[in-house]
Enzyme design. Structure first.
Site: not given
Ligand code: ADP
Length: 187
Positions: A13, A88, A127, A133, A144
């Site tokens: 993404k 989400r 990654r 990370r 996740r």
């Molecule tokens: P990934 O898609 O690899 O899990 P992201 O970088 O999108 O990683 O998100 C990392 C973390 O940030 C998520 O696991 C969550 O805890 C938080 N997060 C990101 N976007 C949201 C969202 N829309 N709602 C709630 N938590 C979020």
């Protein structure tokens, strides 16, 4: 152009969002990146979100909706935006609907990327080595992906019903995927 980019962890993404951002001249807004910036700088928002992120859980909607609302109100969004990692869950979809209605800026399309589970796991592990990370460890990755399957994947149907969904195979060549997306969405 106002877009959402959706798909499971590791599907690419962020990569495609960056290319779309360049192509259309609009900002790519990643809630994950915003949270990580705040974590790194230990802001009040970062401190509040940390425990959830470390466990691979969603940060509470109230907090997340607010950062998106504030970000969409910034000047650089006049020509559009790409949201990566938001919404989400169903309640975030509702919150976004309200925000966009208030702003008078409806969504144009939802770009959904797909890939096999094995491809996703392999990319995430790679990654983890490259970026370090803190939430890229096997336990948190599994959590996740689980949250994605339960809460986020069903939203694709919501957008399909609205006639906004465009699905693409995310397992091929990066530039090829980008070209396919742009040709479907329009120059
Ligand atoms: P990934 O898609 O690899 O899990 P992201 O970088 O999108 O990683 O998100 C990392 C973390 O940030 C998520 O696991 C969550 O805890 C938080 N997060 C990101 N976007 C949201 C969202 N829309 N709602 C709630 N938590 C979020």
């Amino acid at each position: 152009m106002r877009l959402l980019i959706m798909g499971p962890q590791g599907v690419g993404k962020g990569t495609q969002a960056a290319l779309l951002s360049k192509h259309y001249g609009i900002p790519a807004i990643s809630t994950g990146d915003i949270f990580r910036y705040n974590l790194k700088n230990q802001t009040p928002l970062g401190k509040e979100a940390q425990a959830y992120i470390d466990k691979g859980e969603l940060v509470p909607d109230e907090l997340t909706n607010k950062i998106v609302k504030d970000r969409l109100a910034m000047d650089d969004t006049a020509n559009g935006w790409i949201l990566d990692g938001y919404p989400r869950n169903a309640s975030q979809v509702e919150a976004l609907d309200v925000m966009l209605k208030e702003l008078g800026t409806p969504l144009d399309a939802v770009v959904a990327l797909t890939a096999e589970h094995d491809v996703l796991m392999e990319r995430m592990m790679k990654r983890a080595q490259l970026e370090g990370r803190s939430d890229d460890n096997p336990e948190t990755i599994a959590k996740r992906l689980d949250v994605y399957a339960k809460e986020t994947a069903p939203l694709l149907d919501t957008y399909k019903t609205r006639g906004l969904l465009h699905e693409f195979d995310g397992s091929g060549d990066i530039d090829q995927i980008q070209a396919t997306i742009v040709s479907e969405l329009g120059e």
